[in-house]
Design a protein around this motif. Structure first.
Motif, PDB file in Angstrom:
ATOM      1  N   LEU A  73       0.828  -1.207   0.000  1.00  0.00           N
ATOM      2  CA  LEU A  73       0.000   0.000   0.000  1.00  0.00           C
ATOM      3  C   LEU A  73       0.865   1.260   0.000  1.00  0.00           C
ATOM      4  CD1 LEU A  73      -2.938   0.972   0.125  1.00  0.00           C
ATOM      5  CD2 LEU A  73      -2.747   0.981   2.618  1.00  0.00           C
ATOM      6  N   ALA A  74       2.024   1.180   0.648  1.00  0.00           N
ATOM      7  CA  ALA A  74       2.880   2.364   0.797  1.00  0.00           C
ATOM      8  C   ALA A  74       3.726   2.641  -0.443  1.00  0.00           C
ATOM      9  CB  ALA A  74       3.792   2.199   2.012  1.00  0.00           C
ATOM     10  N   LEU A  75       3.895   1.630  -1.321  1.00  0.00           N
ATOM     11  CA  LEU A  75       4.760   1.811  -2.475  1.00  0.00           C
ATOM     12  C   LEU A  75       4.084   2.649  -3.555  1.00  0.00           C
ATOM     13  CD1 LEU A  75       6.189  -1.813  -2.761  1.00  0.00           C
ATOM     14  CD2 LEU A  75       7.447   0.218  -2.052  1.00  0.00           C
ATOM     15  N   ASP A  76       4.909   3.362  -4.330  1.00  0.00           N
ATOM     16  CA  ASP A  76       4.397   4.177  -5.430  1.00  0.00           C
ATOM     17  C   ASP A  76       4.528   3.461  -6.764  1.00  0.00           C
ATOM     18  OD1 ASP A  76       5.765   7.108  -3.843  1.00  0.00           O
ATOM     19  OD2 ASP A  76       3.733   6.290  -3.737  1.00  0.00           O
ATOM     20  N   ASP A  77       5.565   2.645  -6.901  1.00  0.00           N
ATOM     21  CA  ASP A  77       5.852   1.981  -8.165  1.00  0.00           C
ATOM     22  C   ASP A  77       4.940   0.771  -8.351  1.00  0.00           C
ATOM     23  OD1 ASP A  77       8.474   0.014  -9.558  1.00  0.00           O
ATOM     24  OD2 ASP A  77       7.136   1.385 -10.574  1.00  0.00           O
ATOM     25  N   LEU A  78       4.209   0.711  -9.472  1.00  0.00           N
ATOM     26  CA  LEU A  78       3.276  -0.395  -9.722  1.00  0.00           C
ATOM     27  C   LEU A  78       4.012  -1.728  -9.823  1.00  0.00           C
ATOM     28  CD1 LEU A  78       0.845   1.202 -12.308  1.00  0.00           C
ATOM     29  CD2 LEU A  78       0.443   0.746  -9.899  1.00  0.00           C
ATOM     30  N   PHE A  79       5.184  -1.698 -10.461  1.00  0.00           N
ATOM     31  CA  PHE A  79       5.944  -2.933 -10.593  1.00  0.00           C
ATOM     32  C   PHE A  79       6.365  -3.456  -9.217  1.00  0.00           C
ATOM     33  CE2 PHE A  79       8.358  -6.125 -12.434  1.00  0.00           C
ATOM     34  CZ  PHE A  79       9.638  -6.132 -11.900  1.00  0.00           C
ATOM     35  N   ALA A  80       6.779  -2.521  -8.359  1.00  0.00           N
ATOM     36  CA  ALA A  80       7.159  -2.921  -6.998  1.00  0.00           C
ATOM     37  C   ALA A  80       5.960  -3.487  -6.257  1.00  0.00           C
ATOM     38  CB  ALA A  80       7.732  -1.724  -6.239  1.00  0.00           C
ATOM     39  N   LYS A  81       4.784  -2.871  -6.444  1.00  0.00           N
ATOM     40  CA  LYS A  81       3.564  -3.399  -5.801  1.00  0.00           C
ATOM     41  C   LYS A  81       3.272  -4.804  -6.294  1.00  0.00           C
ATOM     42  CE  LYS A  81       1.374   1.139  -5.112  1.00  0.00           C
ATOM     43  NZ  LYS A  81       0.270   2.017  -5.481  1.00  0.00           N
ATOM     44  N   ASP A  82       3.433  -4.985  -7.604  1.00  0.00           N
ATOM     45  CA  ASP A  82       3.185  -6.310  -8.175  1.00  0.00           C
ATOM     46  C   ASP A  82       4.162  -7.340  -7.616  1.00  0.00           C
ATOM     47  OD1 ASP A  82       3.612  -8.068 -11.152  1.00  0.00           O
ATOM     48  OD2 ASP A  82       1.723  -7.981 -10.082  1.00  0.00           O
ATOM     49  N   ASP A  83       5.421  -6.926  -7.458  1.00  0.00           N
ATOM     50  CA  ASP A  83       6.431  -7.824  -6.888  1.00  0.00           C
ATOM     51  C   ASP A  83       6.087  -8.197  -5.450  1.00  0.00           C
ATOM     52  OD1 ASP A  83       9.451  -6.606  -8.539  1.00  0.00           O
ATOM     53  OD2 ASP A  83       7.892  -7.998  -9.158  1.00  0.00           O
ATOM     54  N   VAL A  84       5.628  -7.212  -4.668  1.00  0.00           N
ATOM     55  CA  VAL A  84       5.248  -7.491  -3.280  1.00  0.00           C
ATOM     56  C   VAL A  84       4.098  -8.487  -3.246  1.00  0.00           C
ATOM     57  CG1 VAL A  84       4.259  -6.515  -1.170  1.00  0.00           C
ATOM     58  CG2 VAL A  84       6.074  -5.299  -2.364  1.00  0.00           C
ATOM     59  N   TYR A  85       3.135  -8.312  -4.165  1.00  0.00           N
ATOM     60  CA  TYR A  85       2.009  -9.252  -4.181  1.00  0.00           C
ATOM     61  C   TYR A  85       2.495 -10.646  -4.576  1.00  0.00           C
ATOM     62  CZ  TYR A  85      -2.537 -11.327  -4.915  1.00  0.00           C
ATOM     63  OH  TYR A  85      -3.624 -12.146  -4.834  1.00  0.00           O
ATOM     64  N   LEU A  86       3.465 -10.740  -5.488  1.00  0.00           N
ATOM     65  CA  LEU A  86       4.029 -12.043  -5.829  1.00  0.00           C
ATOM     66  C   LEU A  86       4.667 -12.684  -4.613  1.00  0.00           C
ATOM     67  CD1 LEU A  86       5.645 -11.390  -9.342  1.00  0.00           C
ATOM     68  CD2 LEU A  86       3.600 -12.724  -8.813  1.00  0.00           C
ATOM     69  N   ASN A  87       5.339 -11.872  -3.787  1.00  0.00           N
ATOM     70  CA  ASN A  87       5.918 -12.394  -2.547  1.00  0.00           C
ATOM     71  C   ASN A  87       4.828 -12.918  -1.623  1.00  0.00           C
ATOM     72  OD1 ASN A  87       8.531 -11.801  -3.279  1.00  0.00           O
ATOM     73  ND2 ASN A  87       8.548  -9.791  -2.336  1.00  0.00           N
ATOM     74  N   ILE A  88       3.684 -12.187  -1.579  1.00  0.00           N
ATOM     75  CA  ILE A  88       2.560 -12.636  -0.746  1.00  0.00           C
ATOM     76  C   ILE A  88       2.040 -13.976  -1.255  1.00  0.00           C
ATOM     77  CG2 ILE A  88       0.177 -12.116  -0.063  1.00  0.00           C
ATOM     78  CD1 ILE A  88       0.927  -9.159  -0.048  1.00  0.00           C
ATOM     79  N   GLU A  89       1.933 -14.116  -2.591  1.00  0.00           N
ATOM     80  CA  GLU A  89       1.473 -15.384  -3.153  1.00  0.00           C
ATOM     81  C   GLU A  89       2.468 -16.508  -2.849  1.00  0.00           C
ATOM     82  OE1 GLU A  89      -1.337 -14.464  -6.946  1.00  0.00           O
ATOM     83  OE2 GLU A  89       0.810 -14.424  -7.301  1.00  0.00           O
ATOM     84  N   ASN A  90       3.760 -16.212  -2.920  1.00  0.00           N
ATOM     85  CA  ASN A  90       4.774 -17.216  -2.586  1.00  0.00           C
ATOM     86  C   ASN A  90       4.657 -17.634  -1.131  1.00  0.00           C
ATOM     87  OD1 ASN A  90       5.818 -17.145  -5.170  1.00  0.00           O
ATOM     88  ND2 ASN A  90       7.348 -15.602  -4.686  1.00  0.00           N
ATOM     89  N   LEU A  91       4.385 -16.640  -0.264  1.00  0.00           N
ATOM     90  CA  LEU A  91       4.193 -16.956   1.152  1.00  0.00           C
ATOM     91  C   LEU A  91       2.969 -17.835   1.355  1.00  0.00           C
ATOM     92  CD1 LEU A  91       5.041 -13.562   2.895  1.00  0.00           C
ATOM     93  CD2 LEU A  91       6.357 -15.665   2.980  1.00  0.00           C
ATOM     94  N   ALA A  92       1.935 -17.648   0.523  1.00  0.00           N
ATOM     95  CA  ALA A  92       0.737 -18.485   0.625  1.00  0.00           C
ATOM     96  C   ALA A  92       1.086 -19.937   0.318  1.00  0.00           C
ATOM     97  CB  ALA A  92      -0.346 -17.976  -0.319  1.00  0.00           C
ATOM     98  N   GLY A  93       1.926 -20.141  -0.700  1.00  0.00           N
ATOM     99  CA  GLY A  93       2.372 -21.498  -1.018  1.00  0.00           C
ATOM    100  C   GLY A  93       3.194 -22.094   0.102  1.00  0.00           C
ATOM    101  N   LEU A  94       4.092 -21.283   0.674  1.00  0.00           N
ATOM    102  CA  LEU A  94       4.918 -21.755   1.781  1.00  0.00           C
ATOM    103  C   LEU A  94       4.047 -22.057   3.006  1.00  0.00           C
ATOM    104  CD1 LEU A  94       7.742 -22.304   2.890  1.00  0.00           C
ATOM    105  CD2 LEU A  94       7.916 -19.885   3.491  1.00  0.00           C
ATOM    106  N   PHE A  95       3.031 -21.199   3.232  1.00  0.00           N
ATOM    107  CA  PHE A  95       2.099 -21.406   4.347  1.00  0.00           C
ATOM    108  C   PHE A  95       1.391 -22.749   4.184  1.00  0.00           C
ATOM    109  CE2 PHE A  95      -0.402 -19.569   7.797  1.00  0.00           C
ATOM    110  CZ  PHE A  95      -1.548 -20.349   7.761  1.00  0.00           C
ATOM    111  N   SER A  96       0.910 -23.051   2.970  1.00  0.00           N
ATOM    112  CA  SER A  96       0.212 -24.311   2.710  1.00  0.00           C
ATOM    113  C   SER A  96       1.137 -25.504   2.923  1.00  0.00           C
ATOM    114  CB  SER A  96      -0.328 -24.311   1.275  1.00  0.00           C
ATOM    115  OG  SER A  96      -0.969 -25.532   0.980  1.00  0.00           O
ATOM    116  N   GLU A  97       2.406 -25.351   2.505  1.00  0.00           N
ATOM    117  CA  GLU A  97       3.386 -26.430   2.670  1.00  0.00           C
ATOM    118  C   GLU A  97       3.641 -26.720   4.152  1.00  0.00           C
ATOM    119  OE1 GLU A  97       7.016 -25.698   0.585  1.00  0.00           O
ATOM    120  OE2 GLU A  97       8.162 -27.032   1.897  1.00  0.00           O
ATOM    121  N   LYS A  98       3.849 -25.659   4.935  1.00  0.00           N
ATOM    122  CA  LYS A  98       4.089 -25.831   6.366  1.00  0.00           C
ATOM    123  C   LYS A  98       2.860 -26.415   7.066  1.00  0.00           C
ATOM    124  CE  LYS A  98       8.214 -23.789   6.607  1.00  0.00           C
ATOM    125  NZ  LYS A  98       9.436 -24.441   7.134  1.00  0.00           N
ATOM    126  N   LEU A  99       1.669 -25.954   6.649  1.00  0.00           N
ATOM    127  CA  LEU A  99       0.438 -26.425   7.267  1.00  0.00           C
ATOM    128  C   LEU A  99       0.232 -27.919   6.995  1.00  0.00           C
ATOM    129  CD1 LEU A  99      -2.070 -25.595   8.894  1.00  0.00           C
ATOM    130  CD2 LEU A  99      -3.206 -25.069   6.733  1.00  0.00           C
TER     131      LEU A  99
END
Length: 402
Positions: A73-99
């Motif tokens: 939310l704090a970032l101005d660059d759209l590409f950076a925002k997209d990258d952060v969301y990709l990190n969130i999606e990667n964390l979702a996969g890691l969360f599912s693996e750990k669970l």
């Protein structure tokens, strides 16, 4: 010095394992039944450690997703925002693996019940994070306000609900470990001190291994992330990163209606260079050329990349043909100043470059593939016309394309 440290560390580990083995053997001689009970306690503690380690990872992942949503939310660059969301999606996969790993371990009924009650919350959180991404990509005050409210009033409470469930499981595990230790103390009062010391040693060793593994995984993750976007030889962006960034900058140019320039660069007669000097020297030549190209990208938004083999590319956002030509001529001057020897070149006694330039403001009939082809045609023209030069592709007018 490093081998000596490694040898000493190995010796210490061997001594430690031998000492533990002697303790186990001594305990076996004292009372076989006590050894069995102690082993059961150790196994129980080890299982609890596995469960707590997984739960701790799950809690950290859940909280990190919340932090990343605020960061997005704090970032101005759209590409950076997209990258952060990709990190969130990667964390979702890691969360599912750990669970899934946690579910495979023996769990009590109340622990299973907590996980069942939480299983519907996980997709809700990811759906809401997807909504946040859509809102922040609008780049409007209203979108940012809605995204912020969604994070604060919806996502954060759900994340804390997830964390609270895991904390209850953690407390239950800790209680079980505590109860087991007390029971063992009552059964084995004579050897209580020895047994507690052994459990403490094992527990500390487990934490040490956990810390080491987490550090190693963090370093591997950073290395993989860097390797996936950079060329292993030259250290600049690789083809995958180039494709992604070019698509991203093209979309930005579509929105801003500002020109985007692309330079395609080829090292003249590089196959001859490899043949006469050898591949090792050829690799060094690629590194030196990449450094020259990288130094020409003065703005943070400019991107230098290895396009493939001896070809390189430079993306210049918000740059017209004149600006791109300035950069290209600067590259030719810089590489000539460096004078990297090339005795088999048909042009000079040193490495030279051929460059093709294409500039466009995105319009419906001129797409990204057209820009790449235009730059490639310009590069081909530079080679055909004698190399060691810059050719600018003259596209149709914007009016004729629309």
């Amino acid at each position: 010095m490093a081998p000596q440290i490694k040898t000493h560390s190995t010796q210490h580990l061997v001594i430690g394992y031998i000492a533990l083995a002697i303790l186990f053997v001594a305990l076996w001689y004292v009372d076989t039944r006590q050894i069995k009970e102690q082993q059961e306690l150790i196994n129980s503690t080890s299982l609890a450690t596995q469960k707590m380690r997984l739960i701790a990872d799950l809690i950290e992942i859940a909280r990190k997703r919340t932090r990343l949503s605020h960061e997005m939310l704090a970032l101005d660059d759209l590409f950076a925002k997209d990258d952060v969301y990709l990190n969130i999606e990667n964390l979702a996969g890691l969360f599912s693996e750990k669970l899934n790993a946690l579910k495979k371990l023996p769990l009590k009924d109340d622990e299973k019940q907590i996980l069942i009650l939480q299983q519907n919350i996980y997709p809700q959180v990811m759906d809401m994070l997807g909504e946040v991404l859509i809102l922040v990509l609008e780049e409007t005050e209203q979108g940012d306000m809605l995204a912020r409210n969604l994070i604060i009033h919806e996502i954060v409470p759900l994340q804390e609900k997830i964390v609270d469930g895991f904390m209850r499981i953690m407390s239950s595990i800790q209680k079980d470990v505590s109860d087991g230790t007390n029971e063992s103390t009552e059964k084995h009062q004579i050897n209580a001190t020895f047994r507690y010391t052994l459990v403490a040693i094992i527990f500390i060793a487990s934490l040490g291994v956990l810390f080491k593994v987490m550090t190693l995984m963090l370093n591997i993750e950073k290395s993989l992330q860097s390797d996936s976007l950079t060329d292993g030889l030259t250290g600049i962006a690789n083809r995958r990163c180039f494709d992604h960034m070019l698509s991203h900058e093209w979309k930005k140019a579509q929105r801003s209606k500002k020109p985007l320039s692309l330079l395609l660069i080829d090292i003249d007669y590089f196959k001859k260079y490899n043949y006469i000097y050898g591949h090792q020297e050829g690799d060094q030549g690629l590194v030196e050329v990449s450094q020259v190209i990288q130094s020409a990208t003065h703005r943070q938004s400019d991107i230098a990349a290895r396009y493939g083999g001896e070809e390189f590319a430079v993306i210049l956002p918000e740059t017209d043909t004149a600006g791109a030509l300035t950069v290209a001529n600067g590259l030719l001057e810089s590489i000539q100043t460096k004078k990297i020897p090339h005795q088999e070149s048909d042009i000079e006694d040193f490495l030279t470059l051929s460059i093709g330039i294409a500039t466009a403001i995105p319009v419906p009939k001129y797409d990204l593939e057209s820009l790449l082809k235009s730059a490639d045609d310009a590069l081909y023209a530079s080679k055909e016309n004698g190399r060691n030069q810059v050719t600018v592709h003259i596209a149709k007018s914007i009016e004729s394309l629309t």
